[in-house]
Every structure is written in C-alpha cells, then in structure tokens.
Motif scaffolding. Structure first.
Motif, PDB file in Angstrom:
ATOM      1  N   GLY A 159      14.836  -9.561 -13.708  1.00 61.43           N
ATOM      2  CA  GLY A 159      13.961  -8.555 -13.146  1.00 61.43           C
ATOM      3  C   GLY A 159      12.850  -9.113 -12.278  1.00 61.43           C
ATOM      4  N   ILE A 160      13.150 -10.198 -11.563  1.00 60.92           N
ATOM      5  CA  ILE A 160      12.164 -10.845 -10.701  1.00 60.92           C
ATOM      6  C   ILE A 160      12.235 -10.229  -9.313  1.00 60.92           C
ATOM      7  CG2 ILE A 160      11.454 -13.045  -9.683  1.00 60.92           C
ATOM      8  CD1 ILE A 160      12.756 -14.414 -12.097  1.00 60.92           C
ATOM      9  N   SER A 161      11.091 -10.040  -8.695  1.00 64.15           N
ATOM     10  CA  SER A 161      11.038  -9.444  -7.361  1.00 64.15           C
ATOM     11  C   SER A 161      11.818 -10.284  -6.358  1.00 64.15           C
ATOM     12  CB  SER A 161       9.577  -9.326  -6.898  1.00 64.15           C
ATOM     13  OG  SER A 161       8.861  -8.478  -7.767  1.00 64.15           O
ATOM     14  N   PRO A 162      12.341  -9.655  -5.304  1.00 67.32           N
ATOM     15  CA  PRO A 162      13.212 -10.356  -4.351  1.00 67.32           C
ATOM     16  C   PRO A 162      12.460 -11.323  -3.441  1.00 67.32           C
ATOM     17  CG  PRO A 162      12.844  -8.109  -3.628  1.00 67.32           C
ATOM     18  CD  PRO A 162      12.244  -8.218  -4.990  1.00 67.32           C
ATOM     19  N   LYS A 163      12.101 -12.485  -3.980  1.00 65.51           N
ATOM     20  CA  LYS A 163      11.434 -13.529  -3.202  1.00 65.51           C
ATOM     21  C   LYS A 163      12.184 -14.850  -3.392  1.00 65.51           C
ATOM     22  CE  LYS A 163       6.856 -11.401  -3.594  1.00 65.51           C
ATOM     23  NZ  LYS A 163       5.467 -11.594  -4.096  1.00 65.51           N
ATOM     24  N   ASP A 215      10.581 -17.939  -2.047  1.00 65.45           N
ATOM     25  CA  ASP A 215       9.242 -18.270  -2.517  1.00 65.45           C
ATOM     26  C   ASP A 215       9.273 -19.633  -3.193  1.00 65.45           C
ATOM     27  OD1 ASP A 215       6.765 -18.461  -3.653  1.00 65.45           O
ATOM     28  OD2 ASP A 215       6.811 -16.508  -4.629  1.00 65.45           O
ATOM     29  N   ALA A 216       8.504 -20.589  -2.656  1.00 64.15           N
ATOM     30  CA  ALA A 216       8.569 -21.967  -3.131  1.00 64.15           C
ATOM     31  C   ALA A 216       7.706 -22.234  -4.352  1.00 64.15           C
ATOM     32  CB  ALA A 216       8.166 -22.917  -2.009  1.00 64.15           C
ATOM     33  N   THR A 217       7.013 -21.230  -4.857  1.00 63.10           N
ATOM     34  CA  THR A 217       6.059 -21.471  -5.939  1.00 63.10           C
ATOM     35  C   THR A 217       6.683 -21.431  -7.328  1.00 63.10           C
ATOM     36  OG1 THR A 217       5.460 -19.119  -6.061  1.00 63.10           O
ATOM     37  CG2 THR A 217       4.181 -20.528  -4.552  1.00 63.10           C
ATOM     38  N   SER A 218       7.887 -20.877  -7.457  1.00 67.17           N
ATOM     39  CA  SER A 218       8.513 -20.788  -8.782  1.00 67.17           C
ATOM     40  C   SER A 218      10.034 -20.739  -8.634  1.00 67.17           C
ATOM     41  CB  SER A 218       8.019 -19.545  -9.524  1.00 67.17           C
ATOM     42  OG  SER A 218       8.357 -18.359  -8.813  1.00 67.17           O
ATOM     43  N   PRO A 219      10.765 -21.120  -9.658  1.00 68.85           N
ATOM     44  CA  PRO A 219      12.232 -21.119  -9.584  1.00 68.85           C
ATOM     45  C   PRO A 219      12.795 -19.715  -9.417  1.00 68.85           C
ATOM     46  CG  PRO A 219      11.482 -22.503 -11.398  1.00 68.85           C
ATOM     47  CD  PRO A 219      10.284 -21.723 -10.922  1.00 68.85           C
ATOM     48  N   SER A 220      13.860 -19.619  -8.621  1.00 64.46           N
ATOM     49  CA  SER A 220      14.527 -18.326  -8.438  1.00 64.46           C
ATOM     50  C   SER A 220      16.034 -18.445  -8.648  1.00 64.46           C
ATOM     51  CB  SER A 220      14.239 -17.771  -7.029  1.00 64.46           C
ATOM     52  OG  SER A 220      14.606 -18.717  -6.035  1.00 64.46           O
ATOM     53  N   GLY A 221      16.475 -19.561  -9.205  1.00 63.73           N
ATOM     54  CA  GLY A 221      17.891 -19.775  -9.490  1.00 63.73           C
ATOM     55  C   GLY A 221      18.096 -20.232 -10.913  1.00 63.73           C
ATOM     56  N   ALA A 234      25.083 -28.864   0.921  1.00 68.38           N
ATOM     57  CA  ALA A 234      23.975 -28.146   0.297  1.00 68.38           C
ATOM     58  C   ALA A 234      23.574 -26.947   1.140  1.00 68.38           C
ATOM     59  CB  ALA A 234      22.780 -29.087   0.122  1.00 68.38           C
ATOM     60  N   LEU A 235      23.411 -25.800   0.493  1.00 69.33           N
ATOM     61  CA  LEU A 235      23.044 -24.557   1.167  1.00 69.33           C
ATOM     62  C   LEU A 235      21.779 -23.998   0.518  1.00 69.33           C
ATOM     63  CD1 LEU A 235      26.605 -22.918   1.230  1.00 69.33           C
ATOM     64  CD2 LEU A 235      25.592 -24.480   2.917  1.00 69.33           C
ATOM     65  N   ARG A 236      20.700 -23.909   1.298  1.00 71.39           N
ATOM     66  CA  ARG A 236      19.407 -23.448   0.761  1.00 71.39           C
ATOM     67  C   ARG A 236      19.202 -21.961   1.026  1.00 71.39           C
ATOM     68  NH1 ARG A 236      14.431 -23.047   3.190  1.00 71.39           N
ATOM     69  NH2 ARG A 236      15.149 -24.260   4.993  1.00 71.39           N
ATOM     70  N   VAL A 237      18.921 -21.223  -0.023  1.00 67.43           N
ATOM     71  CA  VAL A 237      18.698 -19.783   0.078  1.00 67.43           C
ATOM     72  C   VAL A 237      17.378 -19.519   0.792  1.00 67.43           C
ATOM     73  CG1 VAL A 237      18.241 -17.679  -1.250  1.00 67.43           C
ATOM     74  CG2 VAL A 237      20.076 -19.236  -1.951  1.00 67.43           C
ATOM     75  N   THR A 238      17.422 -18.606   1.761  1.00 67.38           N
ATOM     76  CA  THR A 238      16.231 -18.267   2.548  1.00 67.38           C
ATOM     77  C   THR A 238      15.772 -16.827   2.366  1.00 67.38           C
ATOM     78  OG1 THR A 238      17.650 -17.748   4.450  1.00 67.38           O
ATOM     79  CG2 THR A 238      16.751 -19.991   4.324  1.00 67.38           C
ATOM     80  N   GLY A 239      16.585 -15.990   1.742  1.00 66.40           N
ATOM     81  CA  GLY A 239      16.187 -14.605   1.541  1.00 66.40           C
ATOM     82  C   GLY A 239      17.175 -13.862   0.675  1.00 66.40           C
ATOM     83  N   GLY A 240      16.831 -12.639   0.312  1.00 66.86           N
ATOM     84  CA  GLY A 240      17.689 -11.861  -0.570  1.00 66.86           C
ATOM     85  C   GLY A 240      17.248 -12.002  -2.014  1.00 66.86           C
ATOM     86  N   ARG A 241      18.092 -11.570  -2.912  1.00 64.43           N
ATOM     87  CA  ARG A 241      17.771 -11.583  -4.338  1.00 64.43           C
ATOM     88  C   ARG A 241      18.910 -12.237  -5.106  1.00 64.43           C
ATOM     89  NH1 ARG A 241      16.682  -6.500  -8.351  1.00 64.43           N
ATOM     90  NH2 ARG A 241      15.093  -7.457  -9.678  1.00 64.43           N
ATOM     91  N   THR A 242      18.619 -13.325  -5.775  1.00 63.44           N
ATOM     92  CA  THR A 242      19.655 -14.086  -6.459  1.00 63.44           C
ATOM     93  C   THR A 242      20.061 -13.429  -7.778  1.00 63.44           C
ATOM     94  OG1 THR A 242      18.104 -15.453  -7.719  1.00 63.44           O
ATOM     95  CG2 THR A 242      18.705 -16.206  -5.488  1.00 63.44           C
ATOM     96  N   ALA A 243      21.179 -13.872  -8.324  1.00 61.10           N
ATOM     97  CA  ALA A 243      21.646 -13.359  -9.610  1.00 61.10           C
ATOM     98  C   ALA A 243      20.625 -13.628 -10.703  1.00 61.10           C
ATOM     99  CB  ALA A 243      22.986 -14.001  -9.962  1.00 61.10           C
ATOM    100  N   PHE A 244      19.990 -14.795 -10.672  1.00 58.33           N
ATOM    101  CA  PHE A 244      18.964 -15.126 -11.658  1.00 58.33           C
ATOM    102  C   PHE A 244      17.818 -14.128 -11.590  1.00 58.33           C
ATOM    103  CE2 PHE A 244      14.942 -17.204 -12.692  1.00 58.33           C
ATOM    104  CZ  PHE A 244      15.197 -17.735 -13.945  1.00 58.33           C
ATOM    105  N   GLN A 245      17.387 -13.779 -10.383  1.00 59.63           N
ATOM    106  CA  GLN A 245      16.304 -12.830 -10.232  1.00 59.63           C
ATOM    107  C   GLN A 245      16.690 -11.442 -10.734  1.00 59.63           C
ATOM    108  OE1 GLN A 245      15.811 -13.827  -5.994  1.00 59.63           O
ATOM    109  NE2 GLN A 245      13.641 -14.084  -6.438  1.00 59.63           N
ATOM    110  N   GLN A 246      17.912 -11.040 -10.441  1.00 56.27           N
ATOM    111  CA  GLN A 246      18.375  -9.743 -10.927  1.00 56.27           C
ATOM    112  C   GLN A 246      18.440  -9.721 -12.444  1.00 56.27           C
ATOM    113  OE1 GLN A 246      21.400  -7.594  -8.256  1.00 56.27           O
ATOM    114  NE2 GLN A 246      21.893  -9.757  -7.995  1.00 56.27           N
ATOM    115  N   GLN A 247      18.942 -10.803 -13.013  1.00 55.03           N
ATOM    116  CA  GLN A 247      19.092 -10.888 -14.463  1.00 55.03           C
ATOM    117  C   GLN A 247      17.743 -10.785 -15.169  1.00 55.03           C
ATOM    118  OE1 GLN A 247      21.207 -14.412 -15.705  1.00 55.03           O
ATOM    119  NE2 GLN A 247      20.542 -14.229 -17.833  1.00 55.03           N
TER     120      GLN A 247
END
Length: 429
Positions: free
Chosen positions: A83-87, A90-96, A68-81
């Motif tokens: 238009g979510i800010s690069p967080k 951020d543990a408050t909402s899904p980013s994947g 298992a590899l946990r993302v700690t920074g950057g902008r995921t494909a889901f966020q780019q798709q």
C-alpha cells in the motif's frame, strides 16, 4: 521510448538486431538518457512501470552489455502489496522486494540464516564502481544483514588481473549493475563472502579474463549479468573462459525478449531466465510467470546458433544449446530494491529488474547449497532434481516456430528452464 528493435524469429539473428538498435540509439544510451517506457501497458495496469537500461547496447562484435534495468516510474508489485504510494523512482526508501521477500518466495529463509559461511560468491562486471563497498554497506545495514567489508575479510574488490589497486575506469551504468549484483548476492546468502572482479572493459575477452581470475581466487560461485550477440567465436570463449569444473557459473539470459545471447548460450554455465513474481494466496504464497513486457522487452531464451548442447540437456527441438536452465525474478514491475550512489543512476534507493537480478540470485542459491563436487558441471544439477523447482507454466516472451522456445509449459521451456528455486534441492551435486 523503446531501446530495443523488433525481435527476430530465430536466435541466430540476434546480433543483427542488437547492432541495428545500437546504431540508432548509441548517443542516447551512452549518456544514460534512453528510457524504455511501455506507456500503453502502464496505463492499462498500475503494476506496469517505466524503466531505463543502465548500460549501452553492444556496438561491435565481442562487446557485452549489462542487463540491469532501473525503474523510473509507475508502481511496483512491492508497493502495491504494501500500500505504498506510487513513487517507484523515489530514492529515499526501498520500493522493490528485499531479502525477506526473495527468501520467502524461493524457500530459502532457513538456509539463508544457517548456510554460506566460508563460501565466496564472485561477481564479474565491467569497469569500476568506486562506491561499491559503501553502497553495499548501506544495503546490508538497512536490511539487518551482517557487515561485509574489506576490513572484516568478507568483501574484496579486484581488477581482472587480481590487483586491488590497479582498477579499471569507473562507469555509471556498470556501477548500477555492480550494486544490483552485490545486493542480490547479499540478500540470498548474507553469510557468504563476496569478491567483485572488475574487467577493464565490456569485451568478452576482458570479462572472460575476469571470470578466470575469479576462479583462480577460489570462488566456487561466479555470477555474470551481461550478454551480447552470438558468434562463431563462442566455442573458443567456452573453452578459454567458462570451462571450470566444480564451479557454478551463472549467466543472465538477456532482457530483449525471445532470442539467444552469449555467454548464456555457453554449455558450461547455468543460463538464468526471468520471471514476474507476485505475492498470492496460494500455499506457496507467490506466483510466477514468464517475464515479458512486449516482444522486445522480457527474458531472453531460444536455441543457440553456435553452441554445443550439453549432454544433460535432452529437449528435442533444438540440436544445440537451449536457453535457459532455471529462472528467478527479473520483471522490473516486480523488481528488487538496490542501493547505488555512483554516477547518473546512483541516487540512492531504486528498484531494478532484468535478468541481471536473476543471475546473482541463482549464484547465491548455489552458494547456500554447498560446494559443487569436484569435476562436476553445476549447470547439470537442476536437470537431475527438477521436482525441487517451482515449475513456471504461464507466459511467453515472443513468437517462435518451436513453441517451448518462447512459451512456458509444464516441465522444461526456454524462458524459465525447469523453473525457480524451491529450496536448495535442485542446486546440489
């Protein structure tokens, strides 16, 4: 900082590679502070992310590490798709990616709605996740999936001997792995029951005992998201823990780039490689390539040094077992959303990658496809139905003397096997 050393040119040298890395980084890994941040790539493309390995690398023969590899920074494909800010951290909402994304990508939308009732997926991991059930409830509630609890008979957690009360010691890194596995099984097969079997430590002996317990409890689909170095003991492990006809056993291929791992090399399991998955304007709506961040960060693959080639595997470059058989999303940059609240890693929502994501996804696809026929080895099914898979033809996970061991091509290749699910046709038999 990288957590893995330079990858060797042949799979049989992988244990030496793992041991040397563990010696150099054990103190950091054990405290969960080592981050594998591919900084130059991150600067070159906003889709690149930084991540940390959840579990310590093996320090002794016979020990396994979760993938298992946990993302700690950057902008995921889901966020780019979306238009979510690069967080991404951020543990408050899904980013994947969530359940709807995975089902759409792999042609499973209809099957996930109608199939799976009465079928049980077993998740085998080491150590205890005290928050497993409550975290699973949060994930399923967020995405509108039916409740899966001990009370309604959908969820069960046991130790490696089947006890519901005598559980192993908790472990933060493996708890993250458990959350990832439970969430992916839920995302793909929301109507399935789930049994979590927790081994008392991360040795192959204890994890193998947990596999046997999962099967004895009636699971026909068993997911294993861990691996370690190959050894001369593998044949014994094969016959003792993984020879279960009529049961689909999936194993992640590894996260350190080209090189063979065990138990992915077992001839009795479906070895699952990893891809990068992105939305596209194609007819399918998605594209995939081999997951590889660098020569030491990507899906595992290769020719086993010890394990016998199964009869249905007919590639000619490897006289023994070739890894992998099939694949699914594993790149942290195109990772999946997970909810985890236990320990240092457990801050709520996070995006995860690694072949720890792809193994439970494929186990759940087998569950959607139906009970394997009596006496069958489900690892064989994709080989008989290759047209029912998305052939991944681009990308490489390292350097190898025999090209297809590490480079995607039309048809079978090591990093992605025969490809990724395109509905259920390749997972029935």
């Amino acid at each position: 900082m990288r957590t893995t050393p330079t990858n060797p040119a042949a799979g049989h040298r992988r244990w030496r590679r793992i041991c040397s890395a563990a010696t150099a980084t054990a103190a950091l890994l054990l405290t969960g502070l080592t981050t594998a941040a591919h900084a130059d790539a991150a600067q070159a493309s906003p889709s690149k992310v930084t991540w940390t390995r959840s579990c310590a690398l093996p320090r002794h023969p016979g020990e396994m590490a979760c993938n298992a590899l946990r993302v700690t920074g950057g902008r995921t494909a889901f966020q780019q798709q979306h238009g979510i800010s690069p967080k991404a951290a951020d543990a408050t909402s899904p980013s994947g990616y969530g359940p709807a994304d995975l089902r759409a990508a792999y042609g499973l939308t209809s099957a996930a709605t109608s199939n799976g009732s009465g079928r049980t997926i077993a998740i085998v991991d080491a150590y205890d996740d005290p928050n497993a059930e409550s975290d699973l409830a949060a994930y399923r509630s967020h995405y509108g999936l039916p409740a899966c609890t001990t009370a309604n008979g959908c969820f069960k957690k046991v130790g490696q001997t089947g006890s519901t009360t005598s559980l192993p010691a908790p472990n933060s890194g493996w708890a993250a792995e458990i959350s990832l596995d439970l969430d992916m099984a839920s995302a793909v097969c929301p109507n399935c029951h789930i049994t979590l079997v927790e081994a008392k430590s991360a040795t192959m002996t204890n994890l193998g005992t947990a596999v046997n317990e999962a099967v004895s409890l009636g699971a026909k689909y068993v997911s294993n998201s861990y691996g370690g170095g190959e050894s001369s003991s593998d044949a014994t492990y094969d016959s003792t823990y993984f020879n279960h006809p009529g049961v689909a056993i999936t194993v992640s291929a590894g996260d350190a780039g080209y090189g063979a791992e065990y138990p992915a090399a077992s001839r009795y399991v479906t070895s699952v490689g990893g891809t990068s998955l992105t939305a596209s304007s194609t007819t399918r709506g998605w594209t995939e390539s081999v997951w590889s961040t660098s020569s030491t960060e990507g899906t595992g693959s290769g020719c086993s040094a010890y394990d016998t080639k199964p009869a249905w595997q007919t590639d000619t470059g490897c006289a023994r077992r070739t890894i992998a058989d099939v694949s699914a999303v594993a790149d942290p940059a195109t990772g999946v959303s997970v909810y985890d609240t236990y320990g240092a890693d457990g801050q709520g929502w996070a995006t995860y990658g690694g072949t720890s994501a792809s193994a439970p996804i494929i186990a759940a696809v087998y569950a959607l496809a139906g009970t394997p026929s009596s006496g069958s080895y489900p690892a064989k099914f994709p080989y008989a139905n290759t047209s029912a898979l998305n052939d991944v033809t681009s990308g490489s996970n390292g350097t190898c003397a025999t090209s297809y061991f590490c480079t995607a091509r039309t048809g079978y290749d090591g990093p992605t096997g025969w490809g990724t699910p395109q509905g259920l046709g390749a997972f029935t038999g």
